[in-house]
Design a protein around this motif. Sequence first.
Motif, mmCIF file in Angstrom:
data_model
loop_
_atom_site.group_PDB
_atom_site.id
_atom_site.type_symbol
_atom_site.label_atom_id
_atom_site.label_comp_id
_atom_site.label_asym_id
_atom_site.label_seq_id
_atom_site.Cartn_x
_atom_site.Cartn_y
_atom_site.Cartn_z
ATOM 1 N N CYS A 168 0.812 -1.213 0.000
ATOM 2 C CA CYS A 168 0.000 0.000 0.000
ATOM 3 C C CYS A 168 0.845 1.262 0.000
ATOM 4 N N ALA A 175 2.631 4.328 -3.595
ATOM 5 C CA ALA A 175 2.253 5.629 -4.126
ATOM 6 C C ALA A 175 2.026 6.567 -2.949
ATOM 7 N N HIS A 196 -0.380 8.758 -2.291
ATOM 8 C CA HIS A 196 -1.746 8.796 -1.792
ATOM 9 C C HIS A 196 -2.471 7.535 -2.244
ATOM 10 N N GLN A 197 -2.829 6.711 -1.301
ATOM 11 C CA GLN A 197 -3.566 5.494 -1.615
ATOM 12 C C GLN A 197 -5.042 5.702 -1.297
ATOM 13 N N PHE A 198 -5.871 5.068 -2.070
ATOM 14 C CA PHE A 198 -7.302 5.140 -1.878
ATOM 15 C C PHE A 198 -7.807 3.717 -1.699
ATOM 16 N N GLN A 224 -13.411 4.523 -6.822
ATOM 17 C CA GLN A 224 -14.035 5.834 -6.844
ATOM 18 C C GLN A 224 -15.348 5.722 -7.609
ATOM 19 N N TYR A 227 -10.047 14.807 -7.164
ATOM 20 C CA TYR A 227 -9.926 13.781 -8.212
ATOM 21 C C TYR A 227 -9.525 14.470 -9.509
ATOM 22 N N PHE A 280 -6.899 12.089 -6.217
ATOM 23 C CA PHE A 280 -6.901 10.818 -6.943
ATOM 24 C C PHE A 280 -6.523 11.097 -8.392
ATOM 25 N N SER A 317 -6.456 9.783 -12.015
ATOM 26 C CA SER A 317 -7.028 8.815 -12.951
ATOM 27 C C SER A 317 -6.466 9.060 -14.350
ATOM 28 N N SER A 350 0.132 2.126 -13.266
ATOM 29 C CA SER A 350 -0.072 2.056 -11.805
ATOM 30 C C SER A 350 1.075 2.678 -11.019
ATOM 31 N N GLY A 357 -0.315 6.710 -11.595
ATOM 32 C CA GLY A 357 -1.651 7.103 -11.171
ATOM 33 C C GLY A 357 -2.218 6.149 -10.158
ATOM 34 N N ASN A 358 -3.453 6.421 -9.778
ATOM 35 C CA ASN A 358 -4.135 5.546 -8.852
ATOM 36 C C ASN A 358 -4.953 4.564 -9.642
#
Length: 195
Positions: A17, A20, A22-24, A28, A143, A175, A177, A191, A194-195
């Motif tokens: 995890c 990156a 910022h992990q989400f 979304q 986002y 986020f 994308s 990956s 980006g997320n």
Amino acid sequence: MKPCLTILLALAVMASCLNAKHQFTTPQMGWNSWNKFACHVNENVVRNTADRLVETGLAELGYNYVNIDDCWALTARDKDGHIQVDPAAFPSGMKSTADYVHGKSLKIGIYSDAGTLTCAGRAGSLYHEEDDVATWSSWGIDYLKYDNCHNLGIPPQDRYIRMANAMDKATRPIFFSLCEWGQDDVWSWGSKMGN
């Protein structure tokens, strides 16, 4: 032996995890303006959509993103090179619109492009990545949908990494994308950016 295995598995999950900034934790889910409104998106549409997500109970089910696609910006940047919100479509400005959406306990997304223009011919973010991320952060954007038009023939990895690096400097998690159309084996490198 079982406690050691449990700890090792927990550490492995945590390490995966951390690849990156910022992990989400969940997909979304929410609404995107493009399919219904295309270049006719505006402040009222965004605010009404936020209201409907809450009123219909969709927000409680996890549909908490209100994403503004292309055509929110002007075609030209200001004299200092900053991206400009179309004042006819968003007369209260993007910060006010984001504050309204956040006031509903929802998140707001925005669109840009890894080219000089967006697909609809508005100002793109290529060579303006850090300025644009700083601007979006100041508005409270959560986002970014980042498209692939007007890219000057520059390989996508070279363009998308610029935005990924700018996102690392963001004052808030956004986020990221990637909308790269599945070209150039995006599954092998996307990956990492980006997320």
